[in-house]
Design a protein around this motif. Structure first.
Motif, PDB file in Angstrom:
ATOM      1  N   PRO A  83       0.823  -1.212   0.000  1.00  0.00           N
ATOM      2  CA  PRO A  83       0.000   0.000   0.000  1.00  0.00           C
ATOM      3  C   PRO A  83       0.856   1.261   0.000  1.00  0.00           C
ATOM      4  O   PRO A  83       1.909   1.321   0.612  1.00  0.00           O
ATOM      5  CB  PRO A  83      -0.787  -0.120   1.311  1.00  0.00           C
ATOM      6  CG  PRO A  83      -0.762  -1.570   1.653  1.00  0.00           C
ATOM      7  CD  PRO A  83       0.542  -2.075   1.143  1.00  0.00           C
ATOM      8  N   SER A 124      -1.875   4.687   4.317  1.00  0.00           N
ATOM      9  CA  SER A 124      -2.796   4.061   5.245  1.00  0.00           C
ATOM     10  C   SER A 124      -3.294   5.147   6.184  1.00  0.00           C
ATOM     11  O   SER A 124      -3.047   6.337   5.964  1.00  0.00           O
ATOM     12  CB  SER A 124      -2.110   2.927   6.013  1.00  0.00           C
ATOM     13  OG  SER A 124      -3.054   2.165   6.740  1.00  0.00           O
ATOM     14  N   ASP A 172     -12.368  -4.994   3.218  1.00  0.00           N
ATOM     15  CA  ASP A 172     -12.644  -5.045   1.777  1.00  0.00           C
ATOM     16  C   ASP A 172     -11.932  -6.215   1.114  1.00  0.00           C
ATOM     17  O   ASP A 172     -12.511  -6.959   0.333  1.00  0.00           O
ATOM     18  CB  ASP A 172     -12.182  -3.748   1.105  1.00  0.00           C
ATOM     19  CG  ASP A 172     -13.249  -2.674   1.123  1.00  0.00           C
ATOM     20  OD1 ASP A 172     -14.354  -2.942   1.624  1.00  0.00           O
ATOM     21  OD2 ASP A 172     -12.964  -1.556   0.656  1.00  0.00           O
ATOM     22  N   GLU A 173     -10.638  -6.345   1.424  1.00  0.00           N
ATOM     23  CA  GLU A 173      -9.810  -7.392   0.842  1.00  0.00           C
ATOM     24  C   GLU A 173      -8.829  -7.883   1.892  1.00  0.00           C
ATOM     25  O   GLU A 173      -8.484  -7.159   2.831  1.00  0.00           O
ATOM     26  CB  GLU A 173      -9.018  -6.853  -0.368  1.00  0.00           C
ATOM     27  CG  GLU A 173      -9.852  -6.287  -1.488  1.00  0.00           C
ATOM     28  CD  GLU A 173      -9.001  -5.662  -2.578  1.00  0.00           C
ATOM     29  OE1 GLU A 173      -7.768  -5.914  -2.588  1.00  0.00           O
ATOM     30  OE2 GLU A 173      -9.547  -4.905  -3.405  1.00  0.00           O
ATOM     31  N   LYS A 230      -7.121  -4.758   3.611  1.00  0.00           N
ATOM     32  CA  LYS A 230      -7.554  -3.468   3.091  1.00  0.00           C
ATOM     33  C   LYS A 230      -8.925  -3.207   3.691  1.00  0.00           C
ATOM     34  O   LYS A 230      -9.841  -4.033   3.552  1.00  0.00           O
ATOM     35  CB  LYS A 230      -7.632  -3.497   1.564  1.00  0.00           C
ATOM     36  CG  LYS A 230      -8.097  -2.195   0.941  1.00  0.00           C
ATOM     37  CD  LYS A 230      -8.183  -2.321  -0.582  1.00  0.00           C
ATOM     38  CE  LYS A 230      -8.714  -1.060  -1.227  1.00  0.00           C
ATOM     39  NZ  LYS A 230      -8.846  -1.207  -2.698  1.00  0.00           N
ATOM     40  N   GLN A 278     -12.177  -0.335   5.136  1.00  0.00           N
ATOM     41  CA  GLN A 278     -12.911   0.903   4.905  1.00  0.00           C
ATOM     42  C   GLN A 278     -13.566   1.365   6.203  1.00  0.00           C
ATOM     43  O   GLN A 278     -14.101   0.553   6.961  1.00  0.00           O
ATOM     44  CB  GLN A 278     -13.991   0.713   3.835  1.00  0.00           C
ATOM     45  CG  GLN A 278     -13.482   0.572   2.418  1.00  0.00           C
ATOM     46  CD  GLN A 278     -12.985   1.899   1.846  1.00  0.00           C
ATOM     47  OE1 GLN A 278     -13.311   2.974   2.351  1.00  0.00           O
ATOM     48  NE2 GLN A 278     -12.167   1.816   0.787  1.00  0.00           N
ATOM     49  N   GLU A 291     -10.257   4.731   3.372  1.00  0.00           N
ATOM     50  CA  GLU A 291      -9.498   3.488   3.166  1.00  0.00           C
ATOM     51  C   GLU A 291      -8.221   3.458   3.998  1.00  0.00           C
ATOM     52  O   GLU A 291      -7.540   4.470   4.148  1.00  0.00           O
ATOM     53  CB  GLU A 291      -9.139   3.353   1.693  1.00  0.00           C
ATOM     54  CG  GLU A 291      -8.399   2.078   1.332  1.00  0.00           C
ATOM     55  CD  GLU A 291      -8.102   2.026  -0.159  1.00  0.00           C
ATOM     56  OE1 GLU A 291      -9.046   1.799  -0.945  1.00  0.00           O
ATOM     57  OE2 GLU A 291      -6.936   2.237  -0.538  1.00  0.00           O
ATOM     58  N   TYR A 349      -5.181   0.349   5.929  1.00  0.00           N
ATOM     59  CA  TYR A 349      -4.663  -1.021   5.948  1.00  0.00           C
ATOM     60  C   TYR A 349      -4.271  -1.428   7.369  1.00  0.00           C
ATOM     61  O   TYR A 349      -3.818  -0.592   8.170  1.00  0.00           O
ATOM     62  CB  TYR A 349      -3.447  -1.143   5.024  1.00  0.00           C
ATOM     63  CG  TYR A 349      -3.792  -0.958   3.570  1.00  0.00           C
ATOM     64  CD1 TYR A 349      -4.036  -2.059   2.745  1.00  0.00           C
ATOM     65  CD2 TYR A 349      -3.903   0.314   3.011  1.00  0.00           C
ATOM     66  CE1 TYR A 349      -4.372  -1.889   1.412  1.00  0.00           C
ATOM     67  CE2 TYR A 349      -4.240   0.488   1.685  1.00  0.00           C
ATOM     68  CZ  TYR A 349      -4.471  -0.620   0.885  1.00  0.00           C
ATOM     69  OH  TYR A 349      -4.811  -0.455  -0.422  1.00  0.00           O
TER      70      TYR A 349
END
Length: 247
Positions: free
Chosen positions: A2, A5, A23-24, A39, A41, A47, A49
């Motif tokens: 990323p 963050s 999210d992921e 990842k 939200q 967004e 991490y």
């Protein structure tokens, strides 16, 4: 990797970690335990991490109680915060909304993985002494060079404290540079202040009592007393003093 963050200096960063949705997720292929990069939200923070280490993904160890590594990660964060050193990225224990259930969730520090203790230490003696003293205090059995990170603002962070706080002496680190030299008096004073707050009846005592065994907590207090008594960084012990791999 990323590119950004959440800001670790946000006043609500712990709430962000508690409330954000996944999210992921990606499995990080390193070490013997399951570690995920998430990842996430958040409705207010957007967004970000986080690193997720679930209890059920911990490999059994012969010398640490099963299922306790995530608790030790969180305990290291609490001790770092109680000292006022902010060495460990914001960390919580969380279960809700995480695929593998109960575990530790830690803010991901965006960093250059090619930078580590061995190429960051020059000119940073005061910061590295604080890290070395922290490891002595929490009895860190795995301070690899790659567990010292530098963020985009050139601030140092320390990660991976799952095998710490054992009641037996297990200090294993790459930071032996300061052996035989005085511990800065201010750092000793801050350790002593923490030790006073661990005698009972305080929030930090209550929280650590939920994460560590009574003997482990007692030995943490004893190590603080030893630091105050000796005020000299220790030499490597007779047992294997270096982690492997060293980075």
């Amino acid at each position: 990797m990323p590119g950004q963050s959440w800001d670790p200096n946000r006043s609500d960063i712990l709430d962000v970690l508690r409330e954000a949705t996944v999210d992921e997720e990606a499995l990080l292929a390193a070490g013997s335990n399951y570690v995920f990069l998430l990842k996430m939200q958040h409705p207010a923070a957007g967004e970000g991490y986080a690193v997720y280490k679930p209890q059920r993904g911990e490999a059994p160890l012969h010398d640490f109680p099963n299922g306790t590594l995530y608790q030790r990660e969180f305990a290291a964060y609490l001790v770092s915060e109680a000292l006022g050193w902010r060495l460990v990225p914001p960390t919580i224990v969380r279960e809700e909304g995480l695929n593998a259930g109960l575990g530790v969730l830690q803010l991901f520090v965006v960093h250059d993985p090619s930078l580590h203790y061995f190429n960051l230490k020059d000119g940073r003696d005061e910061e590295m002494k604080r890290i070395a003293l922290f490891d002595w205090l929490v009895n860190n059995a795995d301070r690899k060079g790659g567990h010292v990170l530098m963020d985009a603002g050139e601030r140092l962070w320390c990660i991976d404290h799952g095998i710490a706080f054992h009641s037996d002496e297990k200090l294993r680190t790459v930071i032996w540079d300061f052996q035989g030299t005085p511990v800065p008096p201010l750092l000793v004073d801050e350790v002593c202040h923490l030790a006073d707050s661990l005698q009972g009846g305080t929030e930090i005592h209550a929280r650590l009592s939920e994460l560590l065994s009574p003997h482990e907590l007692s030995q943490l207090i004893q190590r603080a007393s030893l630091i105050n008594e000796r005020r000299i960084f220790p030499p490597p012990p007779q047992y294997r003093p270096y982690p492997w791999p060293m980075i």
